[in-house]
Design a protein around this motif. Structure first.
Motif, PDB file in Angstrom:
ATOM      1  N   GLN A   1       0.829  -1.207   0.000  1.00 47.84           N
ATOM      2  CA  GLN A   1       0.000   0.000   0.000  1.00 47.84           C
ATOM      3  C   GLN A   1       0.859   1.251   0.000  1.00 47.84           C
ATOM      4  OE1 GLN A   1      -2.929   0.269   3.120  1.00 47.84           O
ATOM      5  NE2 GLN A   1      -3.402   2.400   2.668  1.00 47.84           N
ATOM      6  N   PHE A   2       1.935   1.226   0.762  1.00 52.33           N
ATOM      7  CA  PHE A   2       2.834   2.376   0.805  1.00 52.33           C
ATOM      8  C   PHE A   2       3.445   2.621  -0.572  1.00 52.33           C
ATOM      9  CE2 PHE A   2       7.116   4.177   1.910  1.00 52.33           C
ATOM     10  CZ  PHE A   2       6.656   5.410   2.342  1.00 52.33           C
ATOM     11  N   SER A   3       3.887   1.545  -1.242  1.00 49.67           N
ATOM     12  CA  SER A   3       4.457   1.684  -2.584  1.00 49.67           C
ATOM     13  C   SER A   3       3.425   2.226  -3.558  1.00 49.67           C
ATOM     14  CB  SER A   3       4.986   0.326  -3.063  1.00 49.67           C
ATOM     15  OG  SER A   3       6.040  -0.124  -2.246  1.00 49.67           O
TER      16      SER A   3
ATOM     17  N   THR B   1       9.863  12.448 -17.496  1.00 54.94           N
ATOM     18  CA  THR B   1      10.110  11.117 -16.953  1.00 54.94           C
ATOM     19  C   THR B   1       9.921  11.129 -15.449  1.00 54.94           C
ATOM     20  OG1 THR B   1      11.778  10.765 -18.680  1.00 54.94           O
ATOM     21  CG2 THR B   1      11.752   9.213 -16.846  1.00 54.94           C
ATOM     22  N   LEU B   2       9.147  10.155 -14.961  1.00 55.24           N
ATOM     23  CA  LEU B   2       8.973   9.968 -13.520  1.00 55.24           C
ATOM     24  C   LEU B   2       9.899   8.832 -13.091  1.00 55.24           C
ATOM     25  CD1 LEU B   2       7.383  10.784 -10.960  1.00 55.24           C
ATOM     26  CD2 LEU B   2       5.769   8.952 -11.511  1.00 55.24           C
ATOM     27  N   HIS B   3      10.912   9.167 -12.315  1.00 52.99           N
ATOM     28  CA  HIS B   3      11.885   8.179 -11.854  1.00 52.99           C
ATOM     29  C   HIS B   3      11.387   7.589 -10.534  1.00 52.99           C
ATOM     30  CE1 HIS B   3      14.977   9.560 -14.768  1.00 52.99           C
ATOM     31  NE2 HIS B   3      14.373  10.729 -14.601  1.00 52.99           N
ATOM     32  N   VAL B   4      11.166   6.274 -10.523  1.00 55.42           N
ATOM     33  CA  VAL B   4      10.695   5.574  -9.331  1.00 55.42           C
ATOM     34  C   VAL B   4      11.912   4.926  -8.669  1.00 55.42           C
ATOM     35  CG1 VAL B   4       9.098   3.860  -8.407  1.00 55.42           C
ATOM     36  CG2 VAL B   4       8.500   5.136 -10.480  1.00 55.42           C
ATOM     37  N   LEU B   5      12.268   5.423  -7.497  1.00 56.08           N
ATOM     38  CA  LEU B   5      13.436   4.930  -6.782  1.00 56.08           C
ATOM     39  C   LEU B   5      13.021   3.826  -5.826  1.00 56.08           C
ATOM     40  CD1 LEU B   5      15.025   8.401  -5.905  1.00 56.08           C
ATOM     41  CD2 LEU B   5      15.260   7.055  -8.010  1.00 56.08           C
ATOM     42  N   GLY B   6      13.774   2.740  -5.838  1.00 55.84           N
ATOM     43  CA  GLY B   6      13.465   1.621  -4.961  1.00 55.84           C
ATOM     44  C   GLY B   6      13.986   0.328  -5.540  1.00 55.84           C
ATOM     45  N   ASN B   7      13.398  -0.761  -5.106  1.00 57.48           N
ATOM     46  CA  ASN B   7      13.787  -2.090  -5.563  1.00 57.48           C
ATOM     47  C   ASN B   7      12.564  -2.826  -6.105  1.00 57.48           C
ATOM     48  OD1 ASN B   7      15.118  -4.544  -5.990  1.00 57.48           O
ATOM     49  ND2 ASN B   7      14.934  -5.177  -3.856  1.00 57.48           N
ATOM     50  N   PRO B   8      12.453  -3.066  -7.413  1.00 57.70           N
ATOM     51  CA  PRO B   8      13.468  -2.830  -8.432  1.00 57.70           C
ATOM     52  C   PRO B   8      13.450  -1.412  -9.008  1.00 57.70           C
ATOM     53  CG  PRO B   8      11.616  -3.921  -9.436  1.00 57.70           C
ATOM     54  CD  PRO B   8      11.293  -3.798  -7.974  1.00 57.70           C
TER      55      PRO B   8
ATOM     56  N   PHE C   1       3.186  -3.204 -12.351  1.00 62.87           N
ATOM     57  CA  PHE C   1       2.917  -4.199 -11.310  1.00 62.87           C
ATOM     58  C   PHE C   1       4.202  -4.571 -10.581  1.00 62.87           C
ATOM     59  CE2 PHE C   1       3.490  -8.764 -10.543  1.00 62.87           C
ATOM     60  CZ  PHE C   1       2.641  -8.942  -9.471  1.00 62.87           C
ATOM     61  N   THR C   2       5.271  -4.794 -11.337  1.00 62.40           N
ATOM     62  CA  THR C   2       6.538  -5.199 -10.736  1.00 62.40           C
ATOM     63  C   THR C   2       7.073  -4.121  -9.805  1.00 62.40           C
ATOM     64  OG1 THR C   2       7.038  -6.470 -12.737  1.00 62.40           O
ATOM     65  CG2 THR C   2       8.857  -6.016 -11.246  1.00 62.40           C
ATOM     66  N   VAL C   3       6.936  -2.864 -10.195  1.00 63.89           N
ATOM     67  CA  VAL C   3       7.412  -1.761  -9.363  1.00 63.89           C
ATOM     68  C   VAL C   3       6.667  -1.723  -8.037  1.00 63.89           C
ATOM     69  CG1 VAL C   3       7.458   0.750  -9.171  1.00 63.89           C
ATOM     70  CG2 VAL C   3       8.278  -0.347 -11.260  1.00 63.89           C
ATOM     71  N   VAL C   4       5.340  -1.821  -8.072  1.00 61.63           N
ATOM     72  CA  VAL C   4       4.529  -1.730  -6.855  1.00 61.63           C
ATOM     73  C   VAL C   4       4.707  -2.970  -5.980  1.00 61.63           C
ATOM     74  CG1 VAL C   4       2.170  -1.571  -5.975  1.00 61.63           C
ATOM     75  CG2 VAL C   4       2.871  -0.171  -7.911  1.00 61.63           C
ATOM     76  N   ALA C   5       4.915  -4.130  -6.590  1.00 60.36           N
ATOM     77  CA  ALA C   5       5.123  -5.356  -5.814  1.00 60.36           C
ATOM     78  C   ALA C   5       6.464  -5.366  -5.103  1.00 60.36           C
ATOM     79  CB  ALA C   5       5.010  -6.581  -6.716  1.00 60.36           C
ATOM     80  N   GLY C   6       7.341  -4.439  -5.453  1.00 59.64           N
ATOM     81  CA  GLY C   6       8.632  -4.322  -4.775  1.00 59.64           C
ATOM     82  C   GLY C   6       8.592  -3.252  -3.702  1.00 59.64           C
ATOM     83  N   GLU C   7       9.627  -2.448  -3.641  1.00 64.16           N
ATOM     84  CA  GLU C   7       9.728  -1.389  -2.637  1.00 64.16           C
ATOM     85  C   GLU C   7       9.926  -0.047  -3.336  1.00 64.16           C
ATOM     86  OE1 GLU C   7      12.937  -2.374  -0.107  1.00 64.16           O
ATOM     87  OE2 GLU C   7      12.107  -4.300   0.534  1.00 64.16           O
ATOM     88  N   VAL C   8       8.997   0.849  -3.150  1.00 69.65           N
ATOM     89  CA  VAL C   8       9.100   2.199  -3.701  1.00 69.65           C
ATOM     90  C   VAL C   8       9.517   3.136  -2.577  1.00 69.65           C
ATOM     91  CG1 VAL C   8       7.876   4.095  -4.807  1.00 69.65           C
ATOM     92  CG2 VAL C   8       7.361   1.734  -5.458  1.00 69.65           C
ATOM     93  N   GLU C   9      10.659   3.773  -2.745  1.00 69.88           N
ATOM     94  CA  GLU C   9      11.165   4.680  -1.724  1.00 69.88           C
ATOM     95  C   GLU C   9      10.826   6.135  -2.014  1.00 69.88           C
ATOM     96  OE1 GLU C   9      15.316   3.947  -1.540  1.00 69.88           O
ATOM     97  OE2 GLU C   9      15.114   1.886  -0.797  1.00 69.88           O
ATOM     98  N   ASP C  10      10.842   6.512  -3.286  1.00 74.93           N
ATOM     99  CA  ASP C  10      10.551   7.893  -3.636  1.00 74.93           C
ATOM    100  C   ASP C  10      10.296   7.965  -5.136  1.00 74.93           C
ATOM    101  OD1 ASP C  10      10.121  10.556  -3.396  1.00 74.93           O
ATOM    102  OD2 ASP C  10      12.221  11.128  -3.062  1.00 74.93           O
ATOM    103  N   CYS C  11       9.632   9.025  -5.568  1.00 71.83           N
ATOM    104  CA  CYS C  11       9.367   9.269  -6.987  1.00 71.83           C
ATOM    105  C   CYS C  11       9.794  10.697  -7.311  1.00 71.83           C
ATOM    106  CB  CYS C  11       7.889   9.081  -7.310  1.00 71.83           C
ATOM    107  SG  CYS C  11       7.266   7.400  -7.027  1.00 71.83           S
TER     108      CYS C  11
ATOM    109  N   ARG D   1       9.067   2.094   5.143  1.00 67.73           N
ATOM    110  CA  ARG D   1       9.955   3.023   5.831  1.00 67.73           C
ATOM    111  C   ARG D   1       9.163   4.262   6.203  1.00 67.73           C
ATOM    112  NH1 ARG D   1      12.692   0.796   1.675  1.00 67.73           N
ATOM    113  NH2 ARG D   1      14.693  -0.205   2.116  1.00 67.73           N
ATOM    114  N   PRO D   2       9.252   4.708   7.440  1.00 67.15           N
ATOM    115  CA  PRO D   2       8.538   5.936   7.813  1.00 67.15           C
ATOM    116  C   PRO D   2       9.128   7.129   7.102  1.00 67.15           C
ATOM    117  CG  PRO D   2      10.000   5.239   9.570  1.00 67.15           C
ATOM    118  CD  PRO D   2      10.009   4.144   8.545  1.00 67.15           C
TER     119      PRO D   2
END
Length: 296
Positions: free
Chosen positions: A9-11, A30-37, A104-114, A236-237
């Motif tokens: 949900q956070f991602s 371009t929207l850069h999605v930082l995280g894993n992957p 889907f792959t981005v959200v199923a991982g970890e999104v730290e920032d956009c 991550r808070p």
């Protein structure tokens, strides 16, 4: 198995907030999605023309697997812009498949920032017609919801799977045979998708069902076992927690989310459905322009 609910949900909230925010509205960049992957979302006049992620196969892998395009033709396409016998409509469909799978792959991982930048980057294959960001979020939400509703919800990035010794592997569907052939115990469903040249989402869904059917198992030590239903809390808070006085009572834990997710249908046809009510109520009430139903 790795509990997806703890961070999904956070991602999703971070991605949706950035994709429908002021910076991306009617913008080209371009929207850069930082995280894993992580990944990149390419926008044109506010519409999405491509989503790329190192966690999912791109249009080139999907085209090469089907045999509609050879490696030499793909190399020529990158240098000359020609695409052999591939028509514009077929190319658009493949690009859309890769776009939905990457989201889907981005959200199923970890999104730290956009982070949005007005810089436009080259893409190997982009959709000829842009799609609305809300439609992309709807489809991403539908896929995540379907995955979480399965009895065995695998993390496509963490859970490694292997065949169950002694399981009856006769008369299996071709897709299951292909998944088993690549399930060496060292690969996740994302790795299997790359090896098979398939999209991550359908491979993950089918692998989840194969674990439920006793054909595959999650390799011990590659994931965290979920002992109970966990609330949707951020990975991550955004701000470091503040220290509380010794005399103050600690905060209580959030209760589990209401309205458990329903079991998805056996056949996943890929149709768009509205966002789940809990996410729609929290995230996009203005975009969907749907009045909230009063609680009885």
């Amino acid at each position: 198995m790795t509990p997806l609910k703890s961070g999904t949900q956070f991602s999703f909230d971070l991605l949706a907030g950035a994709l429908t925010g002021r910076d991306a509205a009617r913008a080209t960049g371009t929207l850069h999605v930082l995280g894993n992957p992580g990944g990149r979302i390419h926008l044109r006049d506010g519409g999405v023309i491509c989503v790329e992620s190192p966690g999912s196969p791109g249009p080139d892998a999907l085209l090469l697997r089907t045999g509609r395009l050879s490696e030499s033709e793909w190399t020529a396409a990158l240098t000359t812009g020609t695409r052999g016998t591939i028509g514009e409509t077929e190319l658009h469909v493949v690009a859309m498949m890769a776009t939905h799978d990457a989201a889907f792959t981005v959200v199923a991982g970890e999104v730290e920032d956009c982070v949005f930048t007005p810089q436009t980057l080259d893409t190997a294959v982009a959709m000829s017609v842009a799609i609305d960001p809300v439609r992309l979020l709807q489809e991403t939400s539908r896929r995540i919801t379907s995955l979480l509703a399965l009895p065995c919800s695998l993390s496509p990035h963490r859970d490694r799977v292997a065949p169950v010794p002694g399981a009856d592997l006769h008369d299996l569907a071709p897709v299951r045979e292909e998944i088993l052939a690549h399930a060496t115990g060292r690969r996740t469903t994302r790795d299997i998708a790359f090896a098979a040249g398939r999209s991550v989402y359908p491979v993950t869904i089918e692998a989840c069902r194969m674990v439920t059917d006793g054909l595959m198992t999650v390799v011990a030590g590659t994931s965290v076992i979920a002992t109970a239903a966990q609330p949707l809390v951020p990975l991550r808070p955004r701000k470091p927690p503040t220290r509380r006085p010794p005399t103050q009572m600690p905060p209580t834990q959030m209760p589990p989310a209401e309205n458990p997710l329903p079991e998805p249908p056996e056949g996943d046809d890929g149709d768009d459905v509205p966002l789940p009510r809990s996410l729609r109520r929290q995230l996009l009430p203005k975009l969907f322009k749907q009045p909230e139903r009063k609680k009885l």
